[in-house]
Design a protein around this motif. Structure first.
Motif, PDB file in Angstrom:
ATOM      1  N   ALA A 209       0.829  -1.207   0.000  1.00  0.00           N
ATOM      2  CA  ALA A 209       0.000   0.000   0.000  1.00  0.00           C
ATOM      3  C   ALA A 209       0.863   1.256   0.000  1.00  0.00           C
ATOM      4  O   ALA A 209       0.618   2.203  -0.760  1.00  0.00           O
ATOM      5  N   LEU A 210       1.904   1.284   0.844  1.00  0.00           N
ATOM      6  CA  LEU A 210       2.772   2.466   0.897  1.00  0.00           C
ATOM      7  C   LEU A 210       3.619   2.605  -0.370  1.00  0.00           C
ATOM      8  O   LEU A 210       3.871   3.724  -0.829  1.00  0.00           O
ATOM      9  N   GLN A 211       4.041   1.493  -0.938  1.00  0.00           N
ATOM     10  CA  GLN A 211       4.786   1.565  -2.197  1.00  0.00           C
ATOM     11  C   GLN A 211       3.913   2.137  -3.316  1.00  0.00           C
ATOM     12  O   GLN A 211       4.387   2.921  -4.150  1.00  0.00           O
ATOM     13  N   SER A 212       2.645   1.750  -3.326  1.00  0.00           N
ATOM     14  CA  SER A 212       1.719   2.301  -4.326  1.00  0.00           C
ATOM     15  C   SER A 212       1.512   3.799  -4.113  1.00  0.00           C
ATOM     16  O   SER A 212       1.482   4.581  -5.069  1.00  0.00           O
ATOM     17  N   VAL A 213       1.356   4.216  -2.855  1.00  0.00           N
ATOM     18  CA  VAL A 213       1.215   5.636  -2.533  1.00  0.00           C
ATOM     19  C   VAL A 213       2.477   6.396  -2.949  1.00  0.00           C
ATOM     20  O   VAL A 213       2.410   7.498  -3.506  1.00  0.00           O
ATOM     21  N   HIS A 214       3.638   5.805  -2.699  1.00  0.00           N
ATOM     22  CA  HIS A 214       4.915   6.422  -3.064  1.00  0.00           C
ATOM     23  C   HIS A 214       4.946   6.756  -4.557  1.00  0.00           C
ATOM     24  O   HIS A 214       5.318   7.872  -4.959  1.00  0.00           O
ATOM     25  N   GLY A 215       4.525   5.817  -5.380  1.00  0.00           N
ATOM     26  CA  GLY A 215       4.481   6.056  -6.816  1.00  0.00           C
ATOM     27  C   GLY A 215       3.471   7.114  -7.214  1.00  0.00           C
ATOM     28  O   GLY A 215       3.724   7.938  -8.105  1.00  0.00           O
ATOM     29  N   ALA A 216       2.329   7.113  -6.511  1.00  0.00           N
ATOM     30  CA  ALA A 216       1.258   8.067  -6.853  1.00  0.00           C
ATOM     31  C   ALA A 216       1.598   9.504  -6.489  1.00  0.00           C
ATOM     32  O   ALA A 216       1.004  10.443  -7.031  1.00  0.00           O
ATOM     33  N   LEU A 265       7.165   9.998   1.241  1.00  0.00           N
ATOM     34  CA  LEU A 265       6.563   9.293   0.120  1.00  0.00           C
ATOM     35  C   LEU A 265       6.410  10.238  -1.069  1.00  0.00           C
ATOM     36  O   LEU A 265       5.982  11.384  -0.922  1.00  0.00           O
ATOM     37  N   GLY A 266       6.748   9.737  -2.258  1.00  0.00           N
ATOM     38  CA  GLY A 266       6.729  10.553  -3.458  1.00  0.00           C
ATOM     39  C   GLY A 266       8.082  11.117  -3.808  1.00  0.00           C
ATOM     40  O   GLY A 266       8.311  11.548  -4.945  1.00  0.00           O
ATOM     41  N   HIS A 267       9.012  11.101  -2.846  1.00  0.00           N
ATOM     42  CA  HIS A 267      10.346  11.669  -3.091  1.00  0.00           C
ATOM     43  C   HIS A 267      11.425  10.689  -2.662  1.00  0.00           C
ATOM     44  O   HIS A 267      12.012  10.013  -3.495  1.00  0.00           O
ATOM     45  N   ARG A 268      11.668  10.579  -1.390  1.00  0.00           N
ATOM     46  CA  ARG A 268      12.732   9.691  -0.921  1.00  0.00           C
ATOM     47  C   ARG A 268      12.198   8.793   0.189  1.00  0.00           C
ATOM     48  O   ARG A 268      11.884   9.249   1.281  1.00  0.00           O
ATOM     49  N   ALA A 269      12.105   7.519  -0.128  1.00  0.00           N
ATOM     50  CA  ALA A 269      11.702   6.502   0.848  1.00  0.00           C
ATOM     51  C   ALA A 269      12.492   5.246   0.522  1.00  0.00           C
ATOM     52  O   ALA A 269      12.168   4.510  -0.410  1.00  0.00           O
ATOM     53  N   GLU A 270      13.551   5.012   1.275  1.00  0.00           N
ATOM     54  CA  GLU A 270      14.497   3.960   0.921  1.00  0.00           C
ATOM     55  C   GLU A 270      14.149   2.604   1.512  1.00  0.00           C
ATOM     56  O   GLU A 270      14.567   1.576   0.974  1.00  0.00           O
ATOM     57  N   ARG A 271      13.379   2.589   2.590  1.00  0.00           N
ATOM     58  CA  ARG A 271      13.137   1.305   3.249  1.00  0.00           C
ATOM     59  C   ARG A 271      11.670   1.154   3.609  1.00  0.00           C
ATOM     60  O   ARG A 271      11.140   1.923   4.413  1.00  0.00           O
TER      61      ARG A 271
END
Length: 342
Positions: A209-216, A265-271
């Motif tokens: 879910a968070l990975q999808s939000v990160h892309g969005a 999220l959307g910029h830098r989220a490495e882990r």
């Protein structure tokens, strides 16, 4: 099932704001298609609750919110003040009882006009009053868990950069709390994009879910967010967070902070990492954005942990909220506690 919730907060510091609380309450009831007589009840309760805040509490706030429910709609009036409080709420509910020389019918009238009413008050700790209405009664519970949320924009702003969403499927309940970077319209745009991503993707895990939000959020200013899944059959809470979303799990006397990783999220989220925690029918989950101080103390309020989650969220917001930022406080219980079963 997913939420579509409308929320507004009216400060009550002087007489003209009582009328504003009534107007906003009536407008919300009408938008939810309540019958005219019920709208009139809603208006009366908003007026009486706001008057009590000014008269007995020295000022405070009215939080108005729609309650999402499958096949039904609900409306919530949450009245908050930091006044002297009540030592005996039941005595204060009796018609004719007054501490300021008035007719003493206010709380009794609110109880009669509400579909449900709950009050938390202690001497020197103010009062929180929760009045609820349902479009259809008796209402089926909106979710298999019990939810309380206070959600408001920074003082002086209409746009709110915080957001939240809840979904139920396959016996599990899933929640997202998001805080768009900064405040105002651009922060709100980021929060809306996060919620749309959360609600629009097939769920596999909080991390997904968070990975999808990160892309969005790549074309927005970004956000912090936490995603939660509660699986009551497995008695597991699954959690993943990026950024400064506060998350606390309380079970009995044990209080545990849930682990998030740094990033935006959307910029830098490495882990991205999921953490699993034990969940029981007596657990309580509190999620909040940084519009709430991280130094809140629920143990200051005797018996509050057993009360409706909306009262818990409201009191934490009242006593630990920061007016210079957007704020969301979400409190989650799996079932009614003993106080409310009596």
């Amino acid at each position: 099932m997913k939420t579509i919730s409308t929320s507004s907060t009216v400060s009550i510091e002087e007489l003209s704001q009582i009328g504003e609380a009534r107007r906003q309450a009536l407008a919300l009831a009408e938008r939810l298609n309540f019958a005219p007589l019920v709208c009139a009840r809603v208006g009366l309760i908003a007026t009486e609750a706001a008057s009590n805040i000014l008269k007995h509490g020295g000022g405070g706030a009215i939080v108005l919110q729609s309650i999402p429910c499958s096949g039904n709609s609900g409306l919530e009036i949450l009245a908050l003040d930091s006044g002297p409080g009540m030592g005996n709420v039941e005595q204060c509910m009796v018609d004719g009882f007054s501490t300021v020389g008035s007719s003493g019918t206010g709380l009794g009238a609110i109880a009669r006009l509400s579909d449900s009413l709950e009050i938390y008050s202690r001497p020197d700790q103010g009062t929180a009053l929760l009045s609820r209405f349902w479009l259809q009664t008796p209402a089926r519970p909106p979710f298999t868990v019990r939810l309380g949320v206070v959600h408001r924009a920074r003082a002086g702003e209409k746009a709110c950069g915080d957001g939240w969403a809840i979904l139920e499927k396959d016996g599990c309940t899933r929640v997202l709390v998001v805080d768009g970077l900064g405040h105002g319209l651009l922060a709100e745009k980021a929060a809306i994009a996060a919620i749309e991503s959360f609600e629009g993707h097939i769920w596999s895990s909080p991390v997904f879910a968070l990975q999808s939000v990160h892309g969005a959020l790549r074309h927005t200013r970004g956000a912090a967010a936490a995603a939660v899944e509660i699986d009551p059959a497995q008695q597991i809470l699954r959690f993943a967070g990026i950024g400064n979303i506060g998350a606390t799990l309380i079970t009995g006397r044990q209080r545990r902070g849930l682990i998030s990783h740094n990033g935006t999220l959307g910029h830098r989220a490495e882990r991205f990492q999921q953490f699993d925690y034990p969940w029981s029918p007596r657990s309580l989950l509190i999620l909040h954005t940084d519009g709430l101080s991280s130094h809140w103390q629920l143990e200051r309020y005797s018996g509050l942990v057993l009360r409706h989650p909306a009262l818990i969220a409201g009191i934490l917001y009242r006593d630990f909220g920061r007016t210079r930022d957007d704020a969301t406080v979400l409190v989650w219980q799996p079932e009614a506690q003993e106080h409310e079963k009596k």
